[in-house]
Enzyme design. Sequence first.
Site, PDB file in Angstrom:
ATOM      1  N   SER A   1      35.906  -5.871  31.681  1.00  0.00           N
ATOM      2  CA  SER A   1      36.990  -6.082  32.652  1.00  0.00           C
ATOM      3  C   SER A   1      38.253  -6.551  31.933  1.00  0.00           C
ATOM      4  CB  SER A   1      36.583  -7.151  33.668  1.00  0.00           C
ATOM      5  OG  SER A   1      35.497  -6.682  34.421  1.00  0.00           O
TER       6      SER A   1
ATOM      7  N   ARG B   1      36.091 -17.951  33.424  1.00  0.00           N
ATOM      8  CA  ARG B   1      36.535 -17.279  32.186  1.00  0.00           C
ATOM      9  C   ARG B   1      37.435 -18.163  31.329  1.00  0.00           C
ATOM     10  NH1 ARG B   1      33.054 -15.368  33.905  1.00  0.00           N
ATOM     11  NH2 ARG B   1      32.696 -13.308  34.761  1.00  0.00           N
TER      12      ARG B   1
ATOM     13  N   GLU C   1      41.893 -10.964  31.292  1.00  0.00           N
ATOM     14  CA  GLU C   1      40.694 -11.622  30.781  1.00  0.00           C
ATOM     15  C   GLU C   1      40.652 -11.398  29.258  1.00  0.00           C
ATOM     16  OE1 GLU C   1      37.180 -10.830  33.236  1.00  0.00           O
ATOM     17  OE2 GLU C   1      35.964 -10.952  31.426  1.00  0.00           O
TER      18      GLU C   1
HETATM   19  C1  LIG Z   1      31.128  -2.895  28.266  1.00  0.00           C
HETATM   20  C2  LIG Z   1      31.523  -4.336  28.359  1.00  0.00           C
HETATM   21  C3  LIG Z   1      31.035  -5.106  29.411  1.00  0.00           C
HETATM   22  C4  LIG Z   1      31.401  -6.450  29.527  1.00  0.00           C
HETATM   23  N1  LIG Z   1      30.906  -7.176  30.568  1.00  0.00           N
HETATM   24  C5  LIG Z   1      31.240  -8.496  30.663  1.00  0.00           C
HETATM   25  C6  LIG Z   1      30.720  -9.279  31.730  1.00  0.00           C
HETATM   26  O1  LIG Z   1      29.958  -8.841  32.571  1.00  0.00           O
HETATM   27  N2  LIG Z   1      31.102 -10.589  31.789  1.00  0.00           N
HETATM   28  C7  LIG Z   1      31.935 -11.147  30.862  1.00  0.00           C
HETATM   29  O2  LIG Z   1      32.235 -12.356  30.978  1.00  0.00           O
HETATM   30  N3  LIG Z   1      32.441 -10.416  29.856  1.00  0.00           N
HETATM   31  C8  LIG Z   1      32.122  -9.117  29.730  1.00  0.00           C
HETATM   32  N4  LIG Z   1      32.635  -8.370  28.699  1.00  0.00           N
HETATM   33  C9  LIG Z   1      33.610  -8.967  27.782  1.00  0.00           C
HETATM   34  C10 LIG Z   1      33.011  -9.565  26.490  1.00  0.00           C
HETATM   35  O3  LIG Z   1      31.853  -8.894  26.120  1.00  0.00           O
HETATM   36  C11 LIG Z   1      32.696 -11.036  26.646  1.00  0.00           C
HETATM   37  O4  LIG Z   1      33.834 -11.725  27.060  1.00  0.00           O
HETATM   38  C12 LIG Z   1      32.173 -11.649  25.329  1.00  0.00           C
HETATM   39  O5  LIG Z   1      31.688 -12.924  25.624  1.00  0.00           O
HETATM   40  C13 LIG Z   1      33.253 -11.754  24.252  1.00  0.00           C
HETATM   41  O6  LIG Z   1      32.627 -12.190  23.063  1.00  0.00           O
HETATM   42  P1  LIG Z   1      33.041 -11.634  21.636  1.00  0.00           P
HETATM   43  O7  LIG Z   1      32.171 -12.320  20.653  1.00  0.00           O
HETATM   44  O8  LIG Z   1      33.045 -10.163  21.596  1.00  0.00           O
HETATM   45  O9  LIG Z   1      34.517 -12.189  21.529  1.00  0.00           O
HETATM   46  P2  LIG Z   1      35.752 -11.539  20.739  1.00  0.00           P
HETATM   47  O10 LIG Z   1      36.211 -10.330  21.484  1.00  0.00           O
HETATM   48  O11 LIG Z   1      35.431 -11.375  19.302  1.00  0.00           O
HETATM   49  O12 LIG Z   1      36.810 -12.686  20.924  1.00  0.00           O
HETATM   50  C14 LIG Z   1      37.281 -13.057  22.184  1.00  0.00           C
HETATM   51  C15 LIG Z   1      37.983 -14.414  22.043  1.00  0.00           C
HETATM   52  O13 LIG Z   1      36.987 -15.389  21.714  1.00  0.00           O
HETATM   53  C16 LIG Z   1      37.366 -16.078  20.537  1.00  0.00           C
HETATM   54  N5  LIG Z   1      36.139 -16.409  19.792  1.00  0.00           N
HETATM   55  C17 LIG Z   1      35.093 -15.592  19.520  1.00  0.00           C
HETATM   56  N6  LIG Z   1      34.150 -16.263  18.837  1.00  0.00           N
HETATM   57  C18 LIG Z   1      34.606 -17.521  18.678  1.00  0.00           C
HETATM   58  C19 LIG Z   1      34.092 -18.694  18.034  1.00  0.00           C
HETATM   59  N7  LIG Z   1      32.910 -18.709  17.417  1.00  0.00           N
HETATM   60  N8  LIG Z   1      34.860 -19.825  18.043  1.00  0.00           N
HETATM   61  C20 LIG Z   1      36.078 -19.834  18.667  1.00  0.00           C
HETATM   62  N9  LIG Z   1      36.605 -18.764  19.270  1.00  0.00           N
HETATM   63  C21 LIG Z   1      35.883 -17.617  19.284  1.00  0.00           C
HETATM   64  C22 LIG Z   1      38.261 -15.120  19.764  1.00  0.00           C
HETATM   65  O14 LIG Z   1      39.123 -15.808  18.873  1.00  0.00           O
HETATM   66  C23 LIG Z   1      39.003 -14.439  20.913  1.00  0.00           C
HETATM   67  O15 LIG Z   1      40.128 -15.194  21.269  1.00  0.00           O
HETATM   68  C24 LIG Z   1      32.270  -7.025  28.562  1.00  0.00           C
HETATM   69  C25 LIG Z   1      32.755  -6.246  27.499  1.00  0.00           C
HETATM   70  C26 LIG Z   1      32.373  -4.916  27.395  1.00  0.00           C
HETATM   71  C27 LIG Z   1      32.886  -4.110  26.223  1.00  0.00           C
END
Ligand SMILES: Cc1cc2nc3c(=O)[nH]c(=O)nc-3n(C[C@H](O)[C@H](O)[C@H](O)COP(=O)(O)OP(=O)(O)OC[C@H]3O[C@@H](n4cnc5c(N)ncnc54)[C@H](O)[C@@H]3O)c2cc1C
Length: 332
Positions: A235, A183, A327
């Site tokens: 998580s 992560r 996380e």
């Molecule tokens: C129901 C549910 C289930 C999930 N299951 C999992 C799982 O099984 N495994 C897992 O790892 N995660 C899981 N997640 C968490 C999440 O979906 C992941 O971590 C996902 O990859 C986050 O991406 P995001 O685009 O939504 O990031 P955001 O929430 O928009 O941002 C998260 C971080 O990433 C940074 N960021 C986003 N895009 C960029 C970019 N282009 N450049 C630089 N920084 C950036 C942001 O600044 C922030 O600090 C889950 C979430 C939910 C709601």
Amino acid sequence: MEKTDFKKRVKEFKKEFPSLKEKVLLKDHTAWRMGGPAKYFLEIKNKDELEKAIISAKKINLPFFVLGGGSNILVSDKGFRGLIIKINNLGFEVEEKNGKMEILAGAGLSLGSLSAKLLKAQAGGMEWSSSIPGSLGGAVFGNAGAFGSCLSDSAEWIEALEVKNKKCAFKKYFKKNCAFSYRSSVFKKKAPNIIIFSVCLSLEKSKEGEISKKMKGYADFRKKRHPLDFPSAGSVFKNYYKPIKNKKLVLQFPELENFNQKKEIPAGWLIEKSGLKGKRFGKAQISEKHCNFFINLGGAKAKDMRALIKFAQKKVEKDFGIELMEEIIYLP
Ligand SMILES: Cc1cc2nc3c(=O)[nH]c(=O)nc-3n(C[C@H](O)[C@H](O)[C@H](O)COP(=O)(O)OP(=O)(O)OC[C@H]3O[C@@H](n4cnc5c(N)ncnc54)[C@H](O)[C@@H]3O)c2cc1C
């Protein structure tokens, strides 16, 4: 900078980016459905726009935050007094090279739509991500993973904007320079100063039927185990990757022997055994279905969610002597 000077520069900034929005409610852009307004909000589709926006924001000392799908962030009820940059690069190209499928994908693609495109292209290896919300950029940032796989397994290189003082430049980060770990990545360590724009993945040629069967299996598992009927961020805490040696605890919880052997103690198990299943602060609740999911029962305040997270962290530390690490990312 003088206040009048700042106002003048903001005016110029708005002129430069006509699509700039103001006072955008971030709860509408997060999976948790919480968070106050962002002062400024800009969607970015191309590299030039991104570079220009960062340089302009830097010139007026406007803090910025990069938003993907908002599925891993807890935004304050007061919102963010800066610029939200939403990466909307949705590109997708496939090339077959030496028996491998090379995919060049935009950081703004949701993992769901990326999966649909990979299915059509018959490229296998990312099925584990098909039912994870969020963007590809966010998945690279946190080296997202599930079912024993993670993003770094398939990443070849990442194209990102590196921000240094008032200068910035696009750079290719090959996998060995991405500092991927559980992560985490170089992008997370240096946030917000490396902005992911596109991602090159190396995948295997596969068959549509095989890919969709795997995807369905993972989605079914999630439906059974996760509280998907409520807004959450997945998580909240990372699992703990060291054995617990305290003999009293091992006697009290025989499951620990098994976890100790695997050297992985699930955060949800620790929270549950700390007696916090269903614990509520206002409309924020630790799910009864999976204790590492903290859910919004409807209209929850970020303040309550944050307090609940800190409460669980303290209780697990008191009961197990372990400090769970989040996380999720807090904004600000
Ligand atoms: C129901 C549910 C289930 C999930 N299951 C999992 C799982 O099984 N495994 C897992 O790892 N995660 C899981 N997640 C968490 C999440 O979906 C992941 O971590 C996902 O990859 C986050 O991406 P995001 O685009 O939504 O990031 P955001 O929430 O928009 O941002 C998260 C971080 O990433 C940074 N960021 C986003 N895009 C960029 C970019 N282009 N450049 C630089 N920084 C950036 C942001 O600044 C922030 O600090 C889950 C979430 C939910 C709601």
